[in-house]
Scaffold this active site. Structure first.
Site, PDB file in Angstrom:
ATOM      1  CB  ALA A  10      18.893  34.183   8.999  1.00  0.00           C
ATOM      2  CG  ASP A  71      22.156  37.465  -7.776  1.00  0.00           C
ATOM      3  OD1 ASP A  71      23.241  36.805  -6.773  1.00  0.00           O
ATOM      4  OD2 ASP A  71      23.316  37.605  -8.697  1.00  0.00           O
TER       5      ASP A  71
END
Length: 205
Positions: A10, A71
């Site tokens: 989130a 990432d």
């Protein structure tokens, strides 16, 4: 036109939407939760770019929609660039921010301030359902503090003071952080590639 963010985190969803939406007006930014049957993708690569591409390709295949993934992590100089791709699970359990921070600070507890440098690094990738992809990198240099301060951000933000700043990232507003962050830099670099992809123009690394 729409893209899907290849994450269920989130915090990342909020950050990525805040960064991408102004750069891509008119583009609908979806999350994987908008689709059924999207698999969890194990981050098995040993580089940020490798993991970002892995996630983007998997989600693009599963949804049939261009997928954007990232990432990222912290690379501490005296630890040879670690935690690196293992940042989110440095203490052994994925996403345990408190344990990760405590372990990192313990590992460099005796390191003087002038040698506590490092960087937040991010690889941002786009993959199309046809397998085409591209990746861009962003970096934010700074110093690791001796104790966490600030209530904002997430991950290692409370122990990282960017170069030229006198506050940790966790003491920056979301807008301030997005303007300088490694993730913001990576996605700003990727945005023109996303535009090309959605317009049907070829993309490449």
């Amino acid at each position: 036109m729409r893209i899907v963010l290849a994450t269920r985190n989130a915090h990342k969803v909020g950050e990525l939407q805040a960064v991408l939406e102004p750069l891509l007006p008119g583009v609908e930014v979806l999350t994987v939760d908008a689709f059924e049957g999207v698999p969890e993708v194990a981050e098995t690569e040993v580089t940020f770019a490798g993991n970002a591409l892995l996630k983007a390709h998997a989600v693009a295949r599963a949804t049939g929609v261009p997928a954007v993934a990232d990432d990222s992590g912290i690379a501490v100089d005296v630890l040879g660039g670690s935690p690196g791709v293992f940042s989110a699970r440095w203490a052994g359990r994925h996403g345990d921010d408190v344990a990760n921070l405590e372990l990192l600070l313990a590992q460099i507890a005796d390191v003087p301030a002038e040698h506590r440098g490092g960087a937040f690094v991010c690889a941002a990738a786009i993959a199309l359902p046809d397998g085409t992809s591209a990746v861009r990198l962003g970096e934010l240099r700074g110093t690791v503090t001796t104790a966490p301060t600030g209530g904002g951000g997430f991950g290692y933000d409370p122990v990282f003071v960017p170069v030229g700043a006198d506050r940790t990232l966790a003491e920056h507003t979301a807008q301030e952080k997005n303007a300088i962050s490694h993730r913001g830099a990576a996605f700003r670099a990727l945005a023109p590639v996303v535009v090309d992809a959605l317009a049907g123009r070829p993309i490449h690394d």
